[in-house]
Design a protein around this motif. Structure first.
Motif, PDB file in Angstrom:
ATOM      1  N   CYS A 136       0.829  -1.208   0.000  1.00 55.99           N
ATOM      2  CA  CYS A 136       0.000   0.000   0.000  1.00 55.99           C
ATOM      3  C   CYS A 136       0.863   1.258   0.000  1.00 55.99           C
ATOM      4  O   CYS A 136       0.568   2.213  -0.731  1.00 55.99           O
ATOM      5  CB  CYS A 136      -0.948  -0.001   1.191  1.00 55.99           C
ATOM      6  N   ASN A 137       1.923   1.270   0.795  1.00 54.26           N
ATOM      7  CA  ASN A 137       2.791   2.441   0.851  1.00 54.26           C
ATOM      8  C   ASN A 137       3.391   2.718  -0.523  1.00 54.26           C
ATOM      9  O   ASN A 137       3.357   3.842  -1.011  1.00 54.26           O
ATOM     10  CB  ASN A 137       3.891   2.227   1.889  1.00 54.26           C
ATOM     11  N   GLU A 138       3.899   1.691  -1.172  1.00 51.51           N
ATOM     12  CA  GLU A 138       4.531   1.882  -2.471  1.00 51.51           C
ATOM     13  C   GLU A 138       3.518   2.220  -3.556  1.00 51.51           C
ATOM     14  O   GLU A 138       3.782   3.053  -4.416  1.00 51.51           O
ATOM     15  CB  GLU A 138       5.335   0.639  -2.856  1.00 51.51           C
ATOM     16  N   ARG A 139       2.356   1.598  -3.520  1.00 48.29           N
ATOM     17  CA  ARG A 139       1.340   1.877  -4.550  1.00 48.29           C
ATOM     18  C   ARG A 139       0.813   3.299  -4.452  1.00 48.29           C
ATOM     19  O   ARG A 139       0.534   3.924  -5.470  1.00 48.29           O
ATOM     20  CB  ARG A 139       0.168   0.899  -4.424  1.00 48.29           C
ATOM     21  N   ARG A 140       0.660   3.795  -3.250  1.00 54.99           N
ATOM     22  CA  ARG A 140       0.129   5.152  -3.101  1.00 54.99           C
ATOM     23  C   ARG A 140       1.066   6.181  -3.728  1.00 54.99           C
ATOM     24  O   ARG A 140       0.630   7.211  -4.229  1.00 54.99           O
ATOM     25  CB  ARG A 140      -0.090   5.479  -1.619  1.00 54.99           C
ATOM     26  N   HIS A 141       2.344   5.902  -3.731  1.00 51.26           N
ATOM     27  CA  HIS A 141       3.337   6.836  -4.258  1.00 51.26           C
ATOM     28  C   HIS A 141       4.029   6.271  -5.498  1.00 51.26           C
ATOM     29  O   HIS A 141       5.167   6.612  -5.781  1.00 51.26           O
ATOM     30  CB  HIS A 141       4.387   7.132  -3.176  1.00 51.26           C
ATOM     31  N   ALA A 142       3.348   5.409  -6.246  1.00 47.48           N
ATOM     32  CA  ALA A 142       3.965   4.598  -7.290  1.00 47.48           C
ATOM     33  C   ALA A 142       4.623   5.377  -8.426  1.00 47.48           C
ATOM     34  O   ALA A 142       5.731   5.057  -8.815  1.00 47.48           O
ATOM     35  CB  ALA A 142       2.946   3.629  -7.866  1.00 47.48           C
TER      36      ALA A 142
ATOM     37  N   PRO B  51       0.757  12.210  -6.266  1.00 50.43           N
ATOM     38  CA  PRO B  51       0.416  11.053  -5.420  1.00 50.43           C
ATOM     39  C   PRO B  51      -1.050  11.111  -5.007  1.00 50.43           C
ATOM     40  O   PRO B  51      -1.624  12.187  -4.860  1.00 50.43           O
ATOM     41  CB  PRO B  51       1.327  11.188  -4.209  1.00 50.43           C
ATOM     42  N   MET B  52      -1.642   9.933  -4.846  1.00 54.36           N
ATOM     43  CA  MET B  52      -3.023   9.880  -4.387  1.00 54.36           C
ATOM     44  C   MET B  52      -3.112  10.413  -2.971  1.00 54.36           C
ATOM     45  O   MET B  52      -2.212  10.199  -2.167  1.00 54.36           O
ATOM     46  CB  MET B  52      -3.529   8.440  -4.404  1.00 54.36           C
ATOM     47  N   THR B  53      -4.199  11.087  -2.684  1.00 58.20           N
ATOM     48  CA  THR B  53      -4.436  11.512  -1.310  1.00 58.20           C
ATOM     49  C   THR B  53      -4.787  10.281  -0.490  1.00 58.20           C
ATOM     50  O   THR B  53      -5.080   9.208  -1.036  1.00 58.20           O
ATOM     51  CB  THR B  53      -5.598  12.519  -1.219  1.00 58.20           C
ATOM     52  N   VAL B  54      -4.779  10.438   0.802  1.00 60.33           N
ATOM     53  CA  VAL B  54      -5.151   9.339   1.700  1.00 60.33           C
ATOM     54  C   VAL B  54      -6.545   8.842   1.353  1.00 60.33           C
ATOM     55  O   VAL B  54      -6.776   7.637   1.222  1.00 60.33           O
ATOM     56  CB  VAL B  54      -5.072   9.795   3.171  1.00 60.33           C
ATOM     57  N   ASP B  55      -7.486   9.750   1.176  1.00 64.16           N
ATOM     58  CA  ASP B  55      -8.862   9.353   0.873  1.00 64.16           C
ATOM     59  C   ASP B  55      -8.975   8.677  -0.491  1.00 64.16           C
ATOM     60  O   ASP B  55      -9.706   7.702  -0.640  1.00 64.16           O
ATOM     61  CB  ASP B  55      -9.801  10.555   0.939  1.00 64.16           C
ATOM     62  N   GLU B  56      -8.260   9.178  -1.494  1.00 63.34           N
ATOM     63  CA  GLU B  56      -8.289   8.561  -2.822  1.00 63.34           C
ATOM     64  C   GLU B  56      -7.758   7.134  -2.768  1.00 63.34           C
ATOM     65  O   GLU B  56      -8.343   6.222  -3.342  1.00 63.34           O
ATOM     66  CB  GLU B  56      -7.460   9.376  -3.819  1.00 63.34           C
ATOM     67  N   TYR B  57      -6.639   6.948  -2.076  1.00 64.40           N
ATOM     68  CA  TYR B  57      -6.059   5.616  -2.017  1.00 64.40           C
ATOM     69  C   TYR B  57      -6.937   4.673  -1.199  1.00 64.40           C
ATOM     70  O   TYR B  57      -7.149   3.522  -1.582  1.00 64.40           O
ATOM     71  CB  TYR B  57      -4.624   5.626  -1.477  1.00 64.40           C
TER      72      TYR B  57
END
Length: 93
Positions: free
Chosen positions: A57-63, A69-75
């Protein structure tokens, strides 16, 4: 910025989350410290800005560094929709 705080804050977040990833809610074997507001965008290394996330999840959010980068809510929404569609992580980091 005191990067030596990150391991302590990661452990604290992991305990508070009962060892579950902040996003996918799966049990973590090797949690990462996820800055809700990324450091490169001025996010502080503080307890209120760090959660524990599985490596996936950490890597995908900032892929993709070329994209915002996706916001917390988007991810979190992406993970929820994948879960509802039966697409989920087979392994967590």
């Amino acid at each position: 910025m005191d990067l030596s705080l990150i391991p302590k804050l990661r452990r604290r977040a992991c305990r508070a989350q009962d060892g579950l990833c902040f996003y996918c809610r799966l049990q973590m074997t090797n949690p990462t410290a996820e800055h809700l507001i990324p450091r490169q965008h001025g996010g502080p290394t503080t307890a209120s800005n760090i959660v524990a996330a599985c490596r996936r999840c950490n890597e995908r959010r900032h892929a993709d560094p070329r994209c915002r980068p996706m916001t917390v809510d988007e991810y979190a929404t992406l993970v929820l929709l994948e879960h509802q569609a039966g697409i989920s992580a087979s392994t967590t980091g």
